[in-house]
Design an enzyme around this catalytic site. Structure first.
Site: not given
Ligand code: UD1
Length: 420
Positions: A22-23, A115, A120, A307, A399
């Site tokens: 999915k990711n 969420c 996030r 995850d 999902r």
């Molecule tokens: C992706 C995965 C999700 C997984 C997560 C962490 C997808 C579709 N989803 O989510 O399943 O749980 O990686 O492995 O691939 N953060 C910031 N600023 C930002 C972005 C992120 O501070 O601009 C923080 C987030 O709050 C979190 C950490 O960075 O603490 C990691 O998040 P991130 O890797 O961005 O998660 P996603 O890419 O949304």
């Protein structure tokens, strides 16, 4: 609405195939917006999240066809606006930001909300677009990106306080493929899904090196062309089934999986004495009644994945010993704990650390799914429990797990999907 009824205690055995990731699928589908030409993506799992991404591509103007795991797209002319109504249902919709910025140099994408697993933020995504020369404004809930004068290669560090960002790295990498000059992403996420996206972009004509490490170098090109790609196996789906096979039954085998992507998870199983056998593309797991407790901390790849944290809480309930799990990526991601306690689990949550005293018998109860992986953990707890567990809000599972109930039934589980 549907709910899942799990009649616990039935032993599992047999073999199943792991679905496409999915990711990986979500950003790869978004990346097809970077070209006017046709792209063919194979091994896309049939999930509500991938259906939703297909819908977003269609709404943005792409022609999209989908049949049995194959998605064919052609984004000849695309719109530059992804409004709230379009993106609000799925946080990962944010991964259209990079392709729209790269291709059109101007776009408005609604800000995804928080969420249940945390607030996030997307500050690192925006920092990346700015570093590439775009003017970024957040106004009225929308991200307005303006790079009318073009994108320019840059050096940027995407490391945040909880580690690197997966979709942030994806967005900057996608936009940078069509920037002028060289972009160096330091502190890049090294997840296999980022590497899979990079491999697809390379097939489209992008020049990328270092994907799968914390330093990615992208040399911008004028345009990208159509390409064909097969999505990698879903390591989190695989990990979830491995927990199922580790908690009850005579052993199960997963096929069409890449054990290399699951190294930290397999190490965690081995550490607590759960036997694991691997081949190049299969993994077999068996329960061990004498398994030992574990102490785990979630970390960015190649560390133990956030995850898989909830599913390992279910595993810890099955092991007659004390285990601890500390969550460092999304410190509030423990919605499953209260529900598992309703089933009799002995879990003490202190801040971002869960201390689990396993081996206490779980008893089926009605429980509420709160997010994707927490829901999967409740299914696992239901398999382990005696009696019947009803899992409400099943849409969370749909999902991200392709036919989870059918696959578990194929392994011998006694599960029913019924209307509420
Ligand atoms: C992706 C995965 C999700 C997984 C997560 C962490 C997808 C579709 N989803 O989510 O399943 O749980 O990686 O492995 O691939 N953060 C910031 N600023 C930002 C972005 C992120 O501070 O601009 C923080 C987030 O709050 C979190 C950490 O960075 O603490 C990691 O998040 P991130 O890797 O961005 O998660 P996603 O890419 O949304």
């Amino acid at each position: 609405m549907e709910k899942l009824i799990v009649h616990g205690g039935t032993p599992l055995k047999g073999r199943i195939n792991v679905s496409g990731s999915k990711n990986s699928s979500l950003p790869i589908l978004a990346a097809t917006l970077l070209t006017k030409e046709s792209c063919t993506i194979r091994n896309v799992p049939d999930l509500s999240d991938t259906n939703y991404m297909v819908r977003i591509l269609g709404e943005l103007g792409a022609d999209v066809e989908r049949a049995s795991g194959v998605v064919i797209t052609k984004a000849e002319k695309i719109k530059s606006t992804a409004p709230y109504d379009l993106v609000r249902k799925m946080r990962a919709s944010i991964c259209v930001l990079g392709p729209l910025t790269g291709r059109l140099k101007r776009c408005v994408v609604s800000l995804p909300g928080g969420c249940v697993i945390g607030d996030r933020p997307v500050d690192l995504h925006l920092k990346g677009m700015e570093a590439l020369g775009a003017i970024v404004k957040v106004d009225g809930g929308d991200i307005d990106v303006n790079a009318r004068k073009g994108l320019k290669g840059c050096e940027i560090n995407l490391m945040g306080k909880h580690g690197s960002t997966v979709l942030g790295t994806d967005n900057v990498m996608m936009a940078a493929t069509l920037a002028k000059g060289t972009t160096i992403i330091q502190g890049a996420a090294a997840e296999p899904e980022v590497e899979d996206l990079a491999n697809f972009l390379i097939k489209m004509g992008a020049k990328i090196e270092g994907a799968g490490t914390h330093r990615i170098v992208i040399e911008g090109v004028k345009e990208l062309h159509g390409a064909e790609h097969k999505v990698i196996p879903d390591r989190i789906e695989a990990g979830t089934f491995l927990v199922a096979g580790a908690i009850l039954g005579e052993g199960i085998t997963l096929r069409r999986v890449n054990p290399d992507h699951l190294r930290s998870v397999l190490d965690a199983f081995k550490h607590c004495g759960i036997p694991i056998e691997t081949t190049k593309d299969s993994i077999t797991v068996r329960p061990n009644p004498k398994a030992r407790g574990f102490d785990l901390t979630t970390l960015p790849y190649p560390g133990f994945p956030t995850d898989m944290q909830a599913q390992f809480c279910a595993l810890a309930c099955a092991i007659p010993d004390t285990s601890t799990i500390t969550e460092t990526i999304f410190p509030q991601r423990f919605m499953h704990v209260a529900e598992m306690k309703r089933m009799g689990a002995n879990i003490d949550l202190q801040g971002a650390t869960a201390r689990i005293r396993g081996g206490e018998p779980l008893k089926g109860a009605p429980v509420m799914a709160s997010d994707l992986r927490a829901s999967a953990a409740l299914v696992l707890a239901g398999l382990l429990a005696s009696g019947t567990t009803e899992i409400h809000r099943l849409y969370h599972i749909d999902r991200g797990y392709e036919h989870l109930d059918d696959k578990l039934i194929a392994l011998g589980a006694n599960i029913e999907r019924v209307q509420e």
